[in-house]
Design an enzyme around this catalytic site. Structure first.
Site, PDB file in Angstrom:
ATOM      1  N   VAL A   1      12.708  30.305  -5.326  1.00  0.00           N
ATOM      2  CA  VAL A   1      13.176  31.548  -4.418  1.00  0.00           C
ATOM      3  C   VAL A   1      11.995  32.062  -3.532  1.00  0.00           C
ATOM      4  CG1 VAL A   1      12.906  33.326  -6.302  1.00  0.00           C
ATOM      5  CG2 VAL A   1      14.681  33.507  -4.695  1.00  0.00           C
TER       6      VAL A   1
ATOM      7  N   GLU B   1       2.290  27.946 -10.413  1.00  0.00           N
ATOM      8  CA  GLU B   1       2.280  29.633 -10.394  1.00  0.00           C
ATOM      9  C   GLU B   1       0.945  29.885 -11.217  1.00  0.00           C
ATOM     10  OE1 GLU B   1       5.736  31.534 -11.268  1.00  0.00           O
ATOM     11  OE2 GLU B   1       6.920  30.743  -9.970  1.00  0.00           O
TER      12      GLU B   1
ATOM     13  N   ARG C   1      11.019  22.081  -8.223  1.00  0.00           N
ATOM     14  CA  ARG C   1      12.199  22.523  -7.455  1.00  0.00           C
ATOM     15  C   ARG C   1      11.398  23.457  -6.348  1.00  0.00           C
ATOM     16  NH1 ARG C   1      13.108  27.080  -9.965  1.00  0.00           N
ATOM     17  NH2 ARG C   1      13.017  27.238 -12.009  1.00  0.00           N
TER      18      ARG C   1
END
Length: 178
Positions: A24, A3, A21
């Site tokens: 969302v 990010e 991982r």
């Protein structure tokens, strides 16, 4: 997932975090690339190679809206209760990931997210148009959700032009309320 945040005044990207991982927000990447990231994770775990190369991004746009059981007019306070009506939109360039259903009892104790509405298109303008249509067709009753807030957000020219930052909602809607 890696990010970054973009500073339009300097034209620079700044690293925020990296997670090993699935996130969302992964449906945004899936809508932009046309790649099922969870399937790719299983391929890797099975010792297989990725199904795509380094140029798999299609240059498309996508926007995700979190549909929460919250009242935006009351500082996003939780809105537990029973979903009397739950009819998410569908159609081309529209994806809804959800666990909710009609007569679902929304508890007050957990995360208030009911669904993720993800729209995609060749550019931001088409995403905004698709989102406006999808939110107008999103039928929910029995509790208060963030659907009306997102619809209001899409009416703002700054959002349409991507001229927002991490404090824009706080500033804009606080000023609009005064």
């Amino acid at each position: 997932t890696v990010e970054f945040i973009y500073d339009p005044s300097s034209g620079k990207f700044f690293f925020i975090e990296m997670n090993t991982r699935i996130q969302v927000e992964h449906p945004v990447t899936e809508m932009v690339t046309g790649t099922d990231l969870v399937a790719e994770q299983f391929r890797i775990a099975a010792g297989e190679r990725l199904s795509f190369g380094s140029s798999f991004a299609k240059g498309r746009s996508a926007i995700e809206f979190r549909i929460n059981a919250e009242d935006a007019a009351r500082d996003f306070q939780p809105s537990p209760g029973t979903l009397k009506r739950w009819r998410p939109p569908n159609g081309p360039e529209v994806r809804v990931d959800s666990h909710a259903y009609e007569n679902y009892a929304v508890p007050p104790y957990y995360d208030s997210m009911l669904a993720k509405l993800i729209v995609s298109g060749p550019d931001r303008a088409s995403c905004v148009a698709t989102a406006k249509s999808a939110l107008a067709r999103f039928q929910v009753s029995g509790i208060t959700t963030t659907v009306p807030f997102h619809a209001r957000l899409l009416q703002q020219k700054e959002f349409e032009r991507a001229e927002v930052d991490t404090r824009w909602i706080e500033r804009h809607f606080q000023m609009a309320a005064n």
